[in-house]
Design a protein around this motif. Structure first.
Motif, PDB file in Angstrom:
ATOM      1  N   UNK A 193     -20.354  10.580  26.454  1.00  0.00           N
ATOM      2  CA  UNK A 193     -21.360  11.615  26.723  1.00  0.00           C
ATOM      3  C   UNK A 193     -20.698  12.882  27.258  1.00  0.00           C
ATOM      4  N   UNK A 194     -19.682  12.727  28.105  1.00  0.00           N
ATOM      5  CA  UNK A 194     -18.981  13.899  28.648  1.00  0.00           C
ATOM      6  C   UNK A 194     -18.267  14.654  27.532  1.00  0.00           C
ATOM      7  N   UNK A 195     -17.628  13.925  26.613  1.00  0.00           N
ATOM      8  CA  UNK A 195     -16.970  14.578  25.473  1.00  0.00           C
ATOM      9  C   UNK A 195     -18.025  15.301  24.625  1.00  0.00           C
ATOM     10  N   UNK A 196     -19.186  14.686  24.453  1.00  0.00           N
ATOM     11  CA  UNK A 196     -20.261  15.331  23.688  1.00  0.00           C
ATOM     12  C   UNK A 196     -20.735  16.608  24.379  1.00  0.00           C
ATOM     13  N   UNK A 197     -20.878  16.551  25.703  1.00  0.00           N
ATOM     14  CA  UNK A 197     -21.314  17.749  26.441  1.00  0.00           C
ATOM     15  C   UNK A 197     -20.335  18.896  26.214  1.00  0.00           C
ATOM     16  N   UNK A 198     -19.045  18.595  26.307  1.00  0.00           N
ATOM     17  CA  UNK A 198     -18.011  19.614  26.074  1.00  0.00           C
ATOM     18  C   UNK A 198     -18.083  20.147  24.646  1.00  0.00           C
ATOM     19  N   UNK A 199     -18.306  19.225  23.699  1.00  0.00           N
ATOM     20  CA  UNK A 199     -18.377  19.599  22.278  1.00  0.00           C
ATOM     21  C   UNK A 199     -19.556  20.539  22.044  1.00  0.00           C
ATOM     22  N   UNK A 200     -20.707  20.219  22.633  1.00  0.00           N
ATOM     23  CA  UNK A 200     -21.906  21.058  22.480  1.00  0.00           C
ATOM     24  C   UNK A 200     -21.634  22.460  23.032  1.00  0.00           C
ATOM     25  N   UNK A 201     -21.000  22.519  24.210  1.00  0.00           N
ATOM     26  CA  UNK A 201     -20.695  23.821  24.835  1.00  0.00           C
ATOM     27  C   UNK A 201     -19.823  24.668  23.899  1.00  0.00           C
ATOM     28  N   UNK A 202     -18.821  24.029  23.298  1.00  0.00           N
ATOM     29  CA  UNK A 202     -17.885  24.758  22.434  1.00  0.00           C
ATOM     30  C   UNK A 202     -18.544  25.207  21.125  1.00  0.00           C
ATOM     31  N   UNK A 203     -19.494  24.419  20.634  1.00  0.00           N
ATOM     32  CA  UNK A 203     -20.065  24.703  19.317  1.00  0.00           C
ATOM     33  C   UNK A 203     -21.373  25.502  19.386  1.00  0.00           C
ATOM     34  N   UNK A 204     -21.824  25.794  20.612  1.00  0.00           N
ATOM     35  CA  UNK A 204     -23.088  26.523  20.790  1.00  0.00           C
ATOM     36  C   UNK A 204     -23.044  27.849  20.025  1.00  0.00           C
ATOM     37  N   UNK A 205     -24.050  28.071  19.202  1.00  0.00           N
ATOM     38  CA  UNK A 205     -24.135  29.309  18.433  1.00  0.00           C
ATOM     39  C   UNK A 205     -23.278  29.313  17.169  1.00  0.00           C
ATOM     40  N   UNK A 206     -22.496  28.258  16.966  1.00  0.00           N
ATOM     41  CA  UNK A 206     -21.629  28.207  15.778  1.00  0.00           C
ATOM     42  C   UNK A 206     -22.098  27.161  14.791  1.00  0.00           C
ATOM     43  N   UNK A 207     -22.597  26.063  15.300  1.00  0.00           N
ATOM     44  CA  UNK A 207     -22.976  24.929  14.458  1.00  0.00           C
ATOM     45  C   UNK A 207     -24.325  24.392  14.942  1.00  0.00           C
ATOM     46  N   UNK A 208     -25.169  24.013  14.001  1.00  0.00           N
ATOM     47  CA  UNK A 208     -26.440  23.390  14.372  1.00  0.00           C
ATOM     48  C   UNK A 208     -26.220  21.886  14.546  1.00  0.00           C
ATOM     49  N   UNK A 209     -26.210  21.464  15.779  1.00  0.00           N
ATOM     50  CA  UNK A 209     -25.808  20.090  16.105  1.00  0.00           C
ATOM     51  C   UNK A 209     -26.954  19.320  16.771  1.00  0.00           C
ATOM     52  N   UNK A 210     -27.038  18.041  16.474  1.00  0.00           N
ATOM     53  CA  UNK A 210     -28.017  17.171  17.133  1.00  0.00           C
ATOM     54  C   UNK A 210     -27.347  15.853  17.508  1.00  0.00           C
TER      55      UNK A 210
END
Ligand code: MG
Length: 234
Positions: free
Chosen positions: A54-71
């Motif tokens: 979950x922590x790796x996912x949180x970091x991934x979401x932060x990095x990809x915000x505004x670049x990729x539509x992620x769920x």
């Protein structure tokens, strides 16, 4: 506990397990077609409890915000704690509670996928139940699997749980910031993993400090693009 079974009981048990896996395979194929139609890259994220998915996912979401539509589809035995953390990052998330089952199956994922808010998902993570054994047996229709291992767990895990590591496209070695405080042997880990799965990508990261996350993100973005162009040319 050693359980002694008579021949017929063993036959029945083997048949039931085969049926269960067979039914899951069919649903996984259905999911695969559904994901392919949408062009979304789907990753089945697996690890033991506490490795830091979950922590790796949180970091991934932060990095990809505004670049990729992620769920994210979150798998957990009973709680929605991880889904709340992911939801707080502002992306679509659906919780699956397995009520004690040690893995997700393709049927659970099909239902959850239908409840995701966004129709234009480019990248979907399925965070599996924390376990290095059961999730490896069940295809969810994903494009590939990523295993998270943390330095705190020890470098012996690839040799002890070879199936899950053999099937992984990438292995994220998390909590790399804790390496000096553990007996984790990085050289032995690399050597063992190379023997079990020489093609696996390895990312040394710290979900806590953000160290090494850039390399993971760069690779992930390339994989998303690969999936998109594969769908276009299909
Ligand atoms: Mg988690």
């Amino acid at each position: 506990m050693l359980k002694v079974m008579k021949g017929r009981n063993i036959d029945v048990q083997i048949k039931m397990t085969a049926n269960l896996l067979g039914a899951n395979e069919l649903l996984a194929k259905k999911n695969q077609r559904l994901f392919a139609e949408k062009g979304a890259l789907v990753i089945n994220l697996m690890s033991s409890p506490g490795a830091g998915k979950t922590t790796v996912l949180e970091r991934t979401i932060e990095q990809l915000a505004g670049r990729i539509n992620m769920s994210v589809i979150e798998g957990d035995l009973y709680t929605d704690q991880d889904a709340v953390r992911i939801g707080n990052k502002g992306i679509g998330v659906v919780q699956i509670n397995t009520e004690g089952a040690c893995h997700l199956d393709a049927g659970m994922v099909e239902k959850a996928y239908g409840q995701l808010p966004s129709a234009d998902i480019e990248l979907l993570f399925i965070e599996n139940v924390g376990n290095l054994v059961c999730p490896a047996e069940f295809d969810l229709g994903e494009d590939f699997r990523v295993v998270v291992l943390s330095t705190a767990e020890g470098n012996d895990k690839p040799m002890k749980y070879p199936l899950i590591f053999r099937q992984a496209r990438a292995v994220i070695l998390n909590k790399i910031d804790l390496l000096p405080y553990t007996d984790f042997d990085l050289g032995q880990f690399r050597e063992d993993l190379d023997r079990i799965n020489p093609l696996a990508e390895v990312f040394e990261v710290s979900g806590r400090t953000g160290e090494g996350i850039d390399n993971w993100i760069e690779w992930l973005l390339k994989e998303v693009e690969k999936k998109k162009s594969a769908v276009k040319s299909y």
